[in-house]
Design an enzyme around this catalytic site. Structure first.
Site, short mmCIF file in Angstrom:
data_model
loop_
_atom_site.label_atom_id
_atom_site.label_comp_id
_atom_site.label_asym_id
_atom_site.label_seq_id
_atom_site.Cartn_x
_atom_site.Cartn_y
_atom_site.Cartn_z
N HIS A 1 13.64 -61.02 -11.71
CA HIS A 1 14.59 -59.99 -12.13
C HIS A 1 14.91 -59.10 -10.95
O HIS A 1 14.12 -58.98 -10.00
CB HIS A 1 13.98 -59.13 -13.24
CG HIS A 1 13.98 -59.78 -14.58
ND1 HIS A 1 13.95 -59.05 -15.75
CD2 HIS A 1 13.99 -61.08 -14.96
CE1 HIS A 1 13.95 -59.87 -16.78
NE2 HIS A 1 13.97 -61.11 -16.32
N GLU B 1 14.85 -55.86 -10.62
CA GLU B 1 13.86 -54.81 -10.38
C GLU B 1 12.62 -55.36 -9.70
O GLU B 1 12.06 -54.71 -8.80
CB GLU B 1 13.44 -54.15 -11.70
CG GLU B 1 14.56 -53.47 -12.45
CD GLU B 1 15.18 -54.35 -13.53
OE1 GLU B 1 15.53 -53.80 -14.58
OE2 GLU B 1 15.31 -55.59 -13.31
N CYS C 1 9.88 -55.40 -16.46
CA CYS C 1 10.27 -54.54 -15.35
C CYS C 1 9.80 -53.10 -15.55
O CYS C 1 9.39 -52.44 -14.60
CB CYS C 1 11.77 -54.62 -15.13
SG CYS C 1 12.29 -56.28 -14.59
N CYS D 1 13.87 -54.26 -18.75
CA CYS D 1 13.18 -54.96 -19.83
C CYS D 1 11.70 -54.55 -19.83
O CYS D 1 11.26 -53.82 -18.93
CB CYS D 1 13.32 -56.47 -19.63
SG CYS D 1 12.31 -57.13 -18.27
#
Length: 157
Positions: free
Chosen positions: A52, A54, A85, A82
């Site tokens: 992801h 992040e 993260c 999410c």
């Protein structure tokens, strides 16, 4: 520099992700007015759940700063983090999080739940809605193209 400057860089990264056929999310980590980490979604490219935006930005910031603690940094991301993260943000001790669009499907900062309101140590201050419409439009355009059955964008060599 203002929050919009950092979010605009995150939006550039989100657009790069979209051009590569990835869900368009971009992220930057800022320390003392400088970007120390940046990332974009690369789940398809890396075939990794953890790729992801992040997670990439935090990992790069850890290397740049020479520490797992990012307690003097701020994180800017185009889509609400999410749970994975948000957990990384908590573990990195990042004190400020700024996001663009809310995520009503996987959002862990208010979209579905808010992990930062639980009794974890060092919860960050959270600010949503930074360039929200621009962040939402990047996502809307990407998923609109997918729903229309159009071919995925060409990947740059």
């Amino acid at each position: 520099m203002g929050h919009e400057v950092w979010m605009r860089r995150a939006l550039e990264l989100a657009r790069e992700a979209a051009a590569a056929g990835e869900v368009p999310v971009g992220c930057v980590v800022v320390r003392n007015g400088q970007i120390v980490g940046e990332g974009r979604n690369r789940r398809e490219e890396c075939q990794s759940t953890a790729s992801h935006a992040e997670m990439e930005a935090i990992a790069q910031a850890n290397q740049t700063c020479g520490s797992w603690r990012l307690d003097d940094c701020a994180l800017y991301v185009t889509l609400e983090p999410c749970p994975m993260c948000a957990g990384a943000i908590l573990n990195a001790r990042i004190p400020q999080v700024f996001y663009g669009a809310r995520d009503s499907v996987f959002g862990a900062c208010g979209g579905v739940l808010n992990l930062f309101m639980e009794e974890f140590p060092n919860p960050p201050a959270l600010t949503g809605g930074i360039l929200e419409e621009e962040c939402r439009e990047v996502l809307r355009a990407f998923f609109g193209t997918l729903r229309a059955g159009a071919p995925e964008p060409e990947q740059n060599a």
